[in-house]
Scaffold this motif. Structure first.
Motif, PDB file in Angstrom:
ATOM      1  N   UNK A 123       4.904  13.239  -5.953  1.00 38.70           N
ATOM      2  CA  UNK A 123       3.580  12.753  -5.549  1.00 38.70           C
ATOM      3  C   UNK A 123       3.065  13.462  -4.299  1.00 38.70           C
ATOM      4  N   UNK A 124       1.767  13.574  -4.223  1.00 44.37           N
ATOM      5  CA  UNK A 124       1.087  13.910  -2.970  1.00 44.37           C
ATOM      6  C   UNK A 124       0.949  12.592  -2.232  1.00 44.37           C
ATOM      7  N   UNK A 125       1.559  12.457  -1.063  1.00 48.27           N
ATOM      8  CA  UNK A 125       1.614  11.178  -0.360  1.00 48.27           C
ATOM      9  C   UNK A 125       0.471  10.981   0.635  1.00 48.27           C
ATOM     10  N   UNK A 126       0.043  12.065   1.275  1.00 44.83           N
ATOM     11  CA  UNK A 126      -0.992  11.943   2.301  1.00 44.83           C
ATOM     12  C   UNK A 126      -1.645  13.294   2.537  1.00 44.83           C
ATOM     13  N   UNK A 127      -2.812  13.258   3.132  1.00 50.64           N
ATOM     14  CA  UNK A 127      -3.472  14.484   3.570  1.00 50.64           C
ATOM     15  C   UNK A 127      -4.292  14.174   4.812  1.00 50.64           C
ATOM     16  N   UNK A 296       3.325   4.900  -3.835  1.00 48.37           N
ATOM     17  CA  UNK A 296       1.970   4.369  -4.039  1.00 48.37           C
ATOM     18  C   UNK A 296       1.809   3.005  -3.374  1.00 48.37           C
ATOM     19  N   UNK A 297       2.814   2.142  -3.523  1.00 51.83           N
ATOM     20  CA  UNK A 297       2.760   0.832  -2.889  1.00 51.83           C
ATOM     21  C   UNK A 297       2.815   0.948  -1.372  1.00 51.83           C
ATOM     22  N   UNK A 298       3.612   1.888  -0.883  1.00 54.52           N
ATOM     23  CA  UNK A 298       3.765   2.045   0.566  1.00 54.52           C
ATOM     24  C   UNK A 298       2.471   2.506   1.227  1.00 54.52           C
ATOM     25  N   UNK A 299       1.814   3.519   0.662  1.00 52.88           N
ATOM     26  CA  UNK A 299       0.606   4.051   1.311  1.00 52.88           C
ATOM     27  C   UNK A 299      -0.595   3.122   1.146  1.00 52.88           C
ATOM     28  N   UNK A 300      -0.480   2.139   0.238  1.00 52.12           N
ATOM     29  CA  UNK A 300      -1.557   1.163   0.068  1.00 52.12           C
ATOM     30  C   UNK A 300      -1.417  -0.015   1.022  1.00 52.12           C
ATOM     31  N   UNK A 301      -0.281  -0.125   1.682  1.00 52.12           N
ATOM     32  CA  UNK A 301      -0.040  -1.219   2.612  1.00 52.12           C
ATOM     33  C   UNK A 301      -1.029  -1.145   3.778  1.00 52.12           C
ATOM     34  N   UNK A 314      -4.926  10.148   5.494  1.00 55.56           N
ATOM     35  CA  UNK A 314      -5.243   9.166   4.469  1.00 55.56           C
ATOM     36  C   UNK A 314      -4.178   9.234   3.382  1.00 55.56           C
ATOM     37  N   UNK A 315      -3.745   8.056   2.892  1.00 54.36           N
ATOM     38  CA  UNK A 315      -2.760   8.003   1.828  1.00 54.36           C
ATOM     39  C   UNK A 315      -3.382   8.411   0.499  1.00 54.36           C
ATOM     40  N   UNK A 316      -2.587   9.033  -0.355  1.00 57.54           N
ATOM     41  CA  UNK A 316      -3.124   9.544  -1.620  1.00 57.54           C
ATOM     42  C   UNK A 316      -2.352   9.011  -2.823  1.00 57.54           C
TER      43      UNK A 316
END
Length: 346
Positions: A123-127, A296-301, A314-316
């Protein structure tokens, strides 16, 4: 080749006793059955470390195993990345790194892996919102248009810092390392894109690391630098540097008055630094799905999103198939830039 810099740090909830416990066979139903190592191929304290610190507690809670961060710096990120490529594809050794994963290899003859074929793309996690284009106050330009005009009026006179964000502080590499220290990095790519779009001749000055480049910029020994927003912000607020633009597609709340490069008059200009997660090639699809869902769950927290915002991120959580296509495209773009500028950069 430089000696890898290592650091072991248990991230997230308790689990040291699990990390030291006896090994046992891992089945699909119980993945992950053991602690997970995350290899970061850069020195401690950089953006990948900060991102992992933010998301690790959520990953630990979701996966039920501690996440162990290990910094393996050296070769501009090549050492740690090559190490992961050689590990078993069991999902217990991750690679977490930046856009340098695709941008560094075309500029280096010593790469022992293919950034697309030799990894499983999770996954791409952030940018980020792009790099900040900053100049020393002595540069007579208060906008990108004025900077371009200045460069065209005096070809080859202006200089930009070309810094290797993944450099090992104790690096002792080959004779060409200093000349190409920052090639393919987040300071080099946007500068070369800007030069290509505007038809300007701006001299690259290589640095082994961002700190060294920033020091020289503050001293006026180099004119401009595409640097991370957090570093730029502190010096802009202090009045020691002037920000002209951000290279992302939209403005960042931390520097609301700084336009994007496109807003500054360069249509289609978008260069951001991104952070992704890979496994060695051949990882099972169910493992990839499990890890993608956890990220996905982590970056949506909400708390993670707040921390990301403070970092200019920003989370992706891009799906694996989309991420693989994204990485392949980024690798192709980097190869084209490398062909255009050659092994060294003027």
């Amino acid at each position: 080749m430089t000696r890898a810099t290592r650091r072991h740090l248990i991230l997230g909830a308790a689990g040291l006793d699990l990390a030291l416990g006896p090994a046992r066979a891992q089945t699909a139903a119980e993945f992950p059955a053991k602690p997970i190592r995350v290899i970061v191929p850069s020195t401690p304290g950089g953006p990948p470390d900060l991102i992992l610190r933010a998301i690790a507690p959520r990953l630990t809670a979701t996966l039920g195993q501690p996440v162990v961060l290990e910094n393996r710096a050296g070769g501009g990120g090549l050492v740690g990345t090559a190490y992961v490529a050689r590990q078993p594809p069991d999902g217990l050794t991750w690679l977490f790194t930046t856009a340098s994963h695709t941008n560094i290899p075309p500029f280096n003859d010593n790469v022992t892996y293919d950034p697309v074929r030799d990894f499983t793309h999770v996954t791409l996690a952030a940018q980020n919102f792009g790099q900040a284009l900053v100049v020393h106050p002595s540069v007579p330009a208060t906008s990108v248009a004025e900077l371009v005009a200045l460069a065209k009026a005096s070809p080859g006179k202006l200089t930009y810092a070309n810094a290797n964000a993944n450099a090992n502080a104790n690096a002792n590499a080959n004779a060409n390392a200093n000349a190409n220290a920052g090639n393919g990095t987040a300071s080099h790519i946007p500068a070369e894109v800007m030069k290509a779009i505007t038809g300007t001749d701006i001299l690259s000055v290589p640095y082994r690391g961002v700190a060294e480049a920033t020091t020289d910029l503050l001293a006026g020994r180099v004119d401009m630098f595409f640097v991370g927003t957090q570093i730029a912000l502190q010096h802009v607020r202090a009045g020691s540097l002037r920000a002209l633009a951000l290279t992302g597609r939209r403005r960042w709340a931390g520097m609301p008055d700084t336009p994007t490069m496109e807003e500054a008059g360069l249509p289609g200009f978008e260069v951001v630094n991104w952070f992704g997660l890979w496994l060695p090639a051949g990882a099972r699809p169910d493992v990839v799905r499990t890890l993608h869902a956890a990220v996905r769950a982590a970056v949506a927290d909400p708390e993670v999103r707040r921390q990301f915002d403070d970092l200019g991120l920003e989370g992706v959580a891009m799906p694996p198939e989309e991420f693989m296509a994204f990485v392949a495209n980024q690798a192709q773009i980097a190869q084209e830039i490398a062909r255009r500028v050659g092994p060294g950069t003027r």
